[in-house]
Design a protein around this motif. Structure first.
Motif, PDB file in Angstrom:
ATOM      1  N   GLN A 105     -32.196 -53.104  50.033  1.00  0.00           N
ATOM      2  CA  GLN A 105     -31.446 -52.067  49.320  1.00  0.00           C
ATOM      3  C   GLN A 105     -32.017 -50.665  49.576  1.00  0.00           C
ATOM      4  O   GLN A 105     -32.279 -49.905  48.647  1.00  0.00           O
ATOM      5  N   PHE A 106     -32.170 -50.365  50.837  1.00  0.00           N
ATOM      6  CA  PHE A 106     -32.698 -49.053  51.230  1.00  0.00           C
ATOM      7  C   PHE A 106     -31.800 -48.458  52.327  1.00  0.00           C
ATOM      8  O   PHE A 106     -32.264 -47.925  53.322  1.00  0.00           O
ATOM      9  N   GLU A 107     -30.477 -48.600  52.094  1.00  0.00           N
ATOM     10  CA  GLU A 107     -29.499 -48.324  53.139  1.00  0.00           C
ATOM     11  C   GLU A 107     -29.488 -46.870  53.617  1.00  0.00           C
ATOM     12  O   GLU A 107     -29.390 -46.605  54.818  1.00  0.00           O
ATOM     13  N   ASP A 108     -29.561 -45.917  52.695  1.00  0.00           N
ATOM     14  CA  ASP A 108     -29.438 -44.513  53.087  1.00  0.00           C
ATOM     15  C   ASP A 108     -30.516 -44.103  54.086  1.00  0.00           C
ATOM     16  O   ASP A 108     -30.239 -43.472  55.105  1.00  0.00           O
ATOM     17  N   VAL A 109     -31.760 -44.460  53.778  1.00  0.00           N
ATOM     18  CA  VAL A 109     -32.866 -44.118  54.681  1.00  0.00           C
ATOM     19  C   VAL A 109     -32.726 -44.875  56.002  1.00  0.00           C
ATOM     20  O   VAL A 109     -32.885 -44.317  57.089  1.00  0.00           O
ATOM     21  N   LYS A 110     -32.407 -46.153  55.902  1.00  0.00           N
ATOM     22  CA  LYS A 110     -32.301 -47.009  57.090  1.00  0.00           C
ATOM     23  C   LYS A 110     -31.260 -46.473  58.069  1.00  0.00           C
ATOM     24  O   LYS A 110     -31.525 -46.276  59.260  1.00  0.00           O
ATOM     25  N   PHE A 111     -30.056 -46.187  57.569  1.00  0.00           N
ATOM     26  CA  PHE A 111     -28.965 -45.818  58.472  1.00  0.00           C
ATOM     27  C   PHE A 111     -29.019 -44.343  58.884  1.00  0.00           C
ATOM     28  O   PHE A 111     -28.585 -43.990  59.977  1.00  0.00           O
ATOM     29  N   GLU A 112     -29.571 -43.496  58.021  1.00  0.00           N
ATOM     30  CA  GLU A 112     -29.760 -42.100  58.445  1.00  0.00           C
ATOM     31  C   GLU A 112     -30.798 -42.032  59.560  1.00  0.00           C
ATOM     32  O   GLU A 112     -30.653 -41.266  60.518  1.00  0.00           O
ATOM     33  N   ALA A 113     -31.854 -42.843  59.454  1.00  0.00           N
ATOM     34  CA  ALA A 113     -32.868 -42.893  60.515  1.00  0.00           C
ATOM     35  C   ALA A 113     -32.250 -43.378  61.822  1.00  0.00           C
ATOM     36  O   ALA A 113     -32.500 -42.819  62.895  1.00  0.00           O
ATOM     37  N   ALA A 114     -31.410 -44.416  61.748  1.00  0.00           N
ATOM     38  CA  ALA A 114     -30.754 -44.944  62.954  1.00  0.00           C
ATOM     39  C   ALA A 114     -29.833 -43.908  63.575  1.00  0.00           C
ATOM     40  O   ALA A 114     -29.821 -43.727  64.804  1.00  0.00           O
ATOM     41  N   SER A 115     -29.073 -43.213  62.740  1.00  0.00           N
ATOM     42  CA  SER A 115     -28.129 -42.207  63.247  1.00  0.00           C
ATOM     43  C   SER A 115     -28.854 -41.048  63.930  1.00  0.00           C
ATOM     44  O   SER A 115     -28.507 -40.641  65.048  1.00  0.00           O
ATOM     45  N   LEU A 116     -29.874 -40.510  63.249  1.00  0.00           N
ATOM     46  CA  LEU A 116     -30.634 -39.384  63.817  1.00  0.00           C
ATOM     47  C   LEU A 116     -31.388 -39.796  65.074  1.00  0.00           C
ATOM     48  O   LEU A 116     -31.435 -39.052  66.064  1.00  0.00           O
ATOM     49  N   LEU A 117     -31.975 -40.988  65.050  1.00  0.00           N
ATOM     50  CA  LEU A 117     -32.762 -41.449  66.190  1.00  0.00           C
ATOM     51  C   LEU A 117     -31.879 -41.649  67.419  1.00  0.00           C
ATOM     52  O   LEU A 117     -32.252 -41.264  68.532  1.00  0.00           O
ATOM     53  N   SER A 118     -30.699 -42.226  67.223  1.00  0.00           N
ATOM     54  CA  SER A 118     -29.795 -42.414  68.364  1.00  0.00           C
ATOM     55  C   SER A 118     -29.313 -41.075  68.899  1.00  0.00           C
ATOM     56  O   SER A 118     -29.151 -40.894  70.117  1.00  0.00           O
TER      57      SER A 118
END
Length: 452
Positions: A105-118
């Motif tokens: 349940q840590f979706e915001d950090v997880k997916f923002e990191a993936a988006s920025l990193l890509s």
């Protein structure tokens, strides 16, 4: 570091005070450092180095995993958006992505990191690293509508940049169906609008009608409705311009200009939509203003209104300079390069050769800052240099620039344009009829018709 040696004792005192007052101590020292960091980031001018020091100081307290992952994300974001230290930004974002996957349940950090990193991977021309990252994030984000839609868009955009339009359309179709299932007509229309870009002119009209109906009938947040209309009209205008239908585009362009005036008067503090999938925004409204200037310049150039093109380019570049002081989004540099490419051609036509050369130099500097930008615009840059060389009667140099441009592009219309100008160089030099015939031998009749 010296700054940390000052901040950490201060935070330790805060920690002691918080413990004495029976507060949640870890939260207190974290909020103290976060407050310092945000203060420095929003200072005028921003003190990014001090902001970074504050965030780095968090790790001195050996924070829990959630705080550690979020801090890595914050550091990566600050470094990516406000500095040129892309390697350190990448390191922090990779750590944020890795750690956050282990936390439920840590979706915001997880997916923002993936988006920025890509996004960072693409900027560094590491597309093969960006694709699997986005695919994995898309796979595990299906229960998070906002991020699932955003990540699908991001991967579709990546495929489009690589000219893999089949994969891009497949992803847009998946996104449109997902948006329908979760009940988001707003986001569904965004996906359908993007599908317009990949259709031939004869296939577009039914989709145009469908999208236009959805846009007009959609009821919701006024900013979102106008944003959707801008999106639809921008794609409609650029589609007609690509097809060379300069007269047909006028009504759409007028609507677009009226729409952007409306959206600029609306406030951002409207009520948030209840459906998480509707939270997606395809572009901030400040960026939309620049984009509308850009398509207006494109139309003016095609219609031969050179003074109007110069006027809107000046306005757009002035707006871009203001935005880039606060925002380092890569799309702003892309807008700037495309605007400069158009105005350079305008300068050459009107005889302002010295100004054109200065602006070509600006394009070079912008492209040097981003490998992706250079890859996408290298052929155009060589073409502009070739046109400049023709204007100052340096035919050998023009030939060299056009030849280099031909090696760097697979775009049919640009290739035909370059070949046409290269042939004009051969004709001016005289006694090169064989080269002229060879230049045109590989050009398709349709491409020549579009160019001429």
């Amino acid at each position: 570091c010296r700054f940390c040696s000052i901040v950490i004792p201060v935070c330790q005192k805060i920690l002691q005070f918080a413990s004495a007052q029976d507060y949640k101590a870890p939260e207190s020292w974290y909020l103290a450092l976060l407050g310092f960091a945000e203060h420095f980031r929003t200072s005028s001018p921003p003190k990014i180095r001090l902001c970074v020091h504050c965030l780095q100081a968090v790790f001195q307290f050996k924070p829990p995993q959630r705080v550690e992952a979020r801090t890595h994300l914050q550091l990566g974001s600050v470094l990516y958006h406000h500095t040129k230290n892309s390697e350190l930004a990448r390191s922090h974002l990779e750590k944020a992505w890795f750690i956050s996957q282990q936390i439920p349940q840590f979706e915001d950090v997880k997916f923002e990191a993936a988006s920025l990193l890509s996004e960072l991977y693409c900027q560094q021309n590491l597309v093969d690293s960006a694709k699997p990252l986005l695919r994995k994030a898309i796979q595990i984000s299906q229960q998070t509508p906002y991020w699932h839609c955003r990540l699908l868009f991001q991967l579709a955009q990546l495929h489009t940049l690589e000219k893999d339009l089949v994969s891009a359309c497949d992803l847009l179709g998946v996104g449109a169906e997902y948006a329908r299932v979760v009940g988001s007509e707003y986001t569904r229309c965004c996906y359908l609008d993007l599908l317009l870009m990949e259709r031939k002119l004869g296939e577009v009209h039914p989709l145009l009608t469908l999208c236009g109906t959805i846009v007009e009938n959609w009821q919701g947040n006024p900013i979102q409705k106008e944003s959707l209309r801008v999106f639809f009209l921008v794609l409609q205008v650029t589609h007609y311009l690509d097809a060379g239908q300069v007269k047909s585009v006028k009504p759409c362009l007028k609507q677009l200009q009226q729409c952007i005036q409306t959206i600029s008067t609306l406030h951002d503090d409207e009520i948030l939509p209840s459906n998480p999938a509707d939270l997606f925004h395809w572009l901030p409204k400040e960026h939309m203003c620049v984009l509308v200037y850009l398509v207006t310049v494109m139309h003016s150039m095609q219609a031969g209104y050179l003074e109007k093109a110069q006027k809107y380019t000046d306005k757009a570049l002035m707006q871009l300079e203001k935005l880039k002081m606060l925002d380092s989004s890569p799309i702003l540099s892309t807008f700037q390069v495309i605007l400069l490419e158009h105005i350079i051609m305008c300068r050459l036509v009107t005889g302002h050769k010295a100004t054109a050369l200065q602006e070509i130099s600006q394009v070079c500097q912008l492209c040097q800052q981003s490998p992706r930008l250079f890859t996408n615009h290298a052929a155009q840059l060589h073409t502009l240099l070739g046109l400049y060389c023709i204007s100052v009667n340096c035919m050998d140099n023009a030939e060299a620039q056009f030849t280099a441009a031909l090696r760097l592009t697979t775009h049919q219309e640009l290739w035909a344009f370059i070949v046409t100008n290269l042939a004009s160089v051969y004709i001016r030099e005289g006694n090169r009829h064989q080269e002229v015939r060879a230049s045109f031998s590989g050009v398709e009749v349709r491409a020549l018709c579009i160019t001429l």
